[in-house]
Design a protein around this motif. Structure first.
Motif, PDB file in Angstrom:
ATOM      1  N   LYS A 182       5.506 -26.227   4.829  1.00  0.00           N
ATOM      2  CA  LYS A 182       4.954 -25.190   3.957  1.00  0.00           C
ATOM      3  C   LYS A 182       3.428 -25.235   3.963  1.00  0.00           C
ATOM      4  CE  LYS A 182       5.214 -21.995   0.680  1.00  0.00           C
ATOM      5  NZ  LYS A 182       5.783 -22.274  -0.648  1.00  0.00           N
ATOM      6  N   SER A 183       2.856 -26.432   4.075  1.00  0.00           N
ATOM      7  CA  SER A 183       1.397 -26.564   4.056  1.00  0.00           C
ATOM      8  C   SER A 183       0.759 -25.825   5.226  1.00  0.00           C
ATOM      9  CB  SER A 183       0.982 -28.037   4.061  1.00  0.00           C
ATOM     10  OG  SER A 183       1.131 -28.625   5.352  1.00  0.00           O
ATOM     11  N   LYS A 184       1.453 -25.762   6.383  1.00  0.00           N
ATOM     12  CA  LYS A 184       0.898 -25.054   7.541  1.00  0.00           C
ATOM     13  C   LYS A 184       0.661 -23.591   7.219  1.00  0.00           C
ATOM     14  CE  LYS A 184       4.188 -26.109  10.311  1.00  0.00           C
ATOM     15  NZ  LYS A 184       5.062 -26.262  11.487  1.00  0.00           N
TER      16      LYS A 184
ATOM     17  N   LEU B 229      -3.079 -21.797   7.059  1.00  0.00           N
ATOM     18  CA  LEU B 229      -3.408 -20.671   7.936  1.00  0.00           C
ATOM     19  C   LEU B 229      -3.714 -19.399   7.154  1.00  0.00           C
ATOM     20  CD1 LEU B 229      -0.893 -21.283  10.817  1.00  0.00           C
ATOM     21  CD2 LEU B 229      -3.368 -21.411  10.958  1.00  0.00           C
ATOM     22  N   LYS B 230      -3.257 -19.336   5.904  1.00  0.00           N
ATOM     23  CA  LYS B 230      -3.588 -18.190   5.052  1.00  0.00           C
ATOM     24  C   LYS B 230      -4.953 -18.350   4.385  1.00  0.00           C
ATOM     25  CE  LYS B 230       1.184 -16.857   4.064  1.00  0.00           C
ATOM     26  NZ  LYS B 230       2.271 -16.859   3.065  1.00  0.00           N
TER      27      LYS B 230
ATOM     28  N   SER C 207      -7.343 -29.116  -0.721  1.00  0.00           N
ATOM     29  CA  SER C 207      -7.106 -29.661  -2.062  1.00  0.00           C
ATOM     30  C   SER C 207      -6.166 -28.752  -2.852  1.00  0.00           C
ATOM     31  CB  SER C 207      -8.431 -29.845  -2.807  1.00  0.00           C
ATOM     32  OG  SER C 207      -9.119 -28.612  -2.928  1.00  0.00           O
ATOM     33  N   GLU C 208      -6.327 -27.444  -2.693  1.00  0.00           N
ATOM     34  CA  GLU C 208      -5.458 -26.495  -3.396  1.00  0.00           C
ATOM     35  C   GLU C 208      -4.039 -26.548  -2.830  1.00  0.00           C
ATOM     36  OE1 GLU C 208      -5.423 -21.762  -4.738  1.00  0.00           O
ATOM     37  OE2 GLU C 208      -6.943 -22.520  -3.341  1.00  0.00           O
ATOM     38  N   ALA C 209      -3.925 -26.638  -1.495  1.00  0.00           N
ATOM     39  CA  ALA C 209      -2.602 -26.738  -0.875  1.00  0.00           C
ATOM     40  C   ALA C 209      -1.894 -28.013  -1.337  1.00  0.00           C
ATOM     41  CB  ALA C 209      -2.737 -26.721   0.640  1.00  0.00           C
ATOM     42  N   ALA C 210      -2.643 -29.109  -1.386  1.00  0.00           N
ATOM     43  CA  ALA C 210      -2.068 -30.381  -1.829  1.00  0.00           C
ATOM     44  C   ALA C 210      -1.559 -30.268  -3.262  1.00  0.00           C
ATOM     45  CB  ALA C 210      -3.108 -31.492  -1.717  1.00  0.00           C
TER      46      ALA C 210
ATOM     47  N   ASN D 258      -4.481 -24.107  18.429  1.00  0.00           N
ATOM     48  CA  ASN D 258      -3.226 -24.242  17.723  1.00  0.00           C
ATOM     49  C   ASN D 258      -3.110 -23.084  16.732  1.00  0.00           C
ATOM     50  OD1 ASN D 258      -2.872 -26.918  18.853  1.00  0.00           O
ATOM     51  ND2 ASN D 258      -4.522 -27.494  17.495  1.00  0.00           N
ATOM     52  N   PHE D 259      -2.099 -22.254  16.898  1.00  0.00           N
ATOM     53  CA  PHE D 259      -2.076 -21.045  16.090  1.00  0.00           C
ATOM     54  C   PHE D 259      -0.651 -20.543  15.923  1.00  0.00           C
ATOM     55  CE2 PHE D 259      -2.650 -19.949  20.516  1.00  0.00           C
ATOM     56  CZ  PHE D 259      -1.722 -18.941  20.733  1.00  0.00           C
TER      57      PHE D 259
END
Length: 264
Positions: free
Chosen positions: A215-217, A221-222, A227-230, A261-262
């Motif tokens: 989910k973090s990926k 990418l968005k 820190s917010e993703a964590a 990487n995309f």
């Protein structure tokens, strides 16, 4: 470029990797090439080495890990739907192909996949990309898909595991407890842990961690900062997220955002 059949497909092009990959799995297939160096793969309780000009195939849901040494590789992660569609076009039945060989030493397959990857990275004409993709994947399926299973996007056919995995995916942004999973399955915590690990090869905690990294990926990418993703995924801090991301993918989230990487 927007290629519908590869929508949301992850591509990786890693020039140097030396380190350990912790035990994990993907909901998609993993198809890749070793261009140089060596990768020691631990897959389905077997140890196999991937050397220069070999191809690597992992089926959805299969637990794998490994060690890399000066490993230069390219991977992509096609969906079950995409591979099944190509299988159906070849054999006229909707099945999920299963590849029994994990490391394949076939120079023709290597060249076909390489042509496909090069057309992607060079942003070639859409028709050329699709032609190269179908040529490579149809060759792979016809020569190395020695078994199939019924088309079912669930991770496991066992009802109790399927329900648990659906529950985890629906609740991945919350703090899922072992009690929650046991109650959802109508089992004691002891029996739930035993059943889950017997069928998946990993613990519920490991499974949830892998899903959080997946989910973090998407969040990264968005444009969401680390820190917010964590925080959104329940990691202690961004260092905790980075450490676990690198254990699974062999590189950091910042490396993931590089142009090589995309996601299409």
């Amino acid at each position: 470029m927007k290629l519908e059949t590869l929508n949301k497909t992850i591509f990786e092009n890693i020039h140097h990797s030396s380190g350990k990959f912790t035990k994990h799995f993907h909901d998609t297939y993993t198809i890749g090439l070793t261009h140089d160096g060596v990768f020691k793969s631990r897959h389905e309780k077997k140890v196999v080495f991937s050397y220069k000009n070999s191809s690597k195939i992992i089926n959805p849901g299969e637990i794998h890990a490994g060690d890399s040494n000066s490993w230069k590789y390219t991977n992509f992660y096609p969906s079950i739907e995409l591979i099944s569609e190509i299988y159906e076009q070849i054999f006229l039945e909707k099945k999920i192909p299963i590849f029994t060989e994990h490391i394949i030493n076939d120079i023709q397959l290597y060249k076909l996949l390489l042509n496909f990857f090069l057309s992607i990275y060079n942003n070639e004409d859409k028709m050329l990309i699709e032609t190269n993709m179908i040529s490579a994947l149809s060759y792979l399926i016809k020569n190395y898909a020695h078994s199939t299973k019924e088309y079912n996007l669930s991770f496991n056919n066992k009802e109790i595991i399927t329900n648990s995995i659906l529950y985890i995916k629906d609740s991945i942004d919350s703090n899922i407890s072992l009690d929650d999973l046991a109650v959802n399955s109508n089992l004691s915590k002891y029996h739930f842990l035993r059943v889950f690990k017997n069928h998946t090869g990993i613990t519920p905690h490991q499974y949830i961690l892998i899903q959080k990294i997946e989910k973090s990926k998407d969040l990264i990418l968005k444009g969401m900062n680390l820190s917010e993703a964590a925080y959104n995924l329940g990691f202690a801090d961004q260092s905790h997220l980075i450490r676990n991301f690198k254990k699974i993918y062999g590189y950091t989230p910042n490396n993931f955002k590089q142009n090589s990487n995309f996601i299409l």
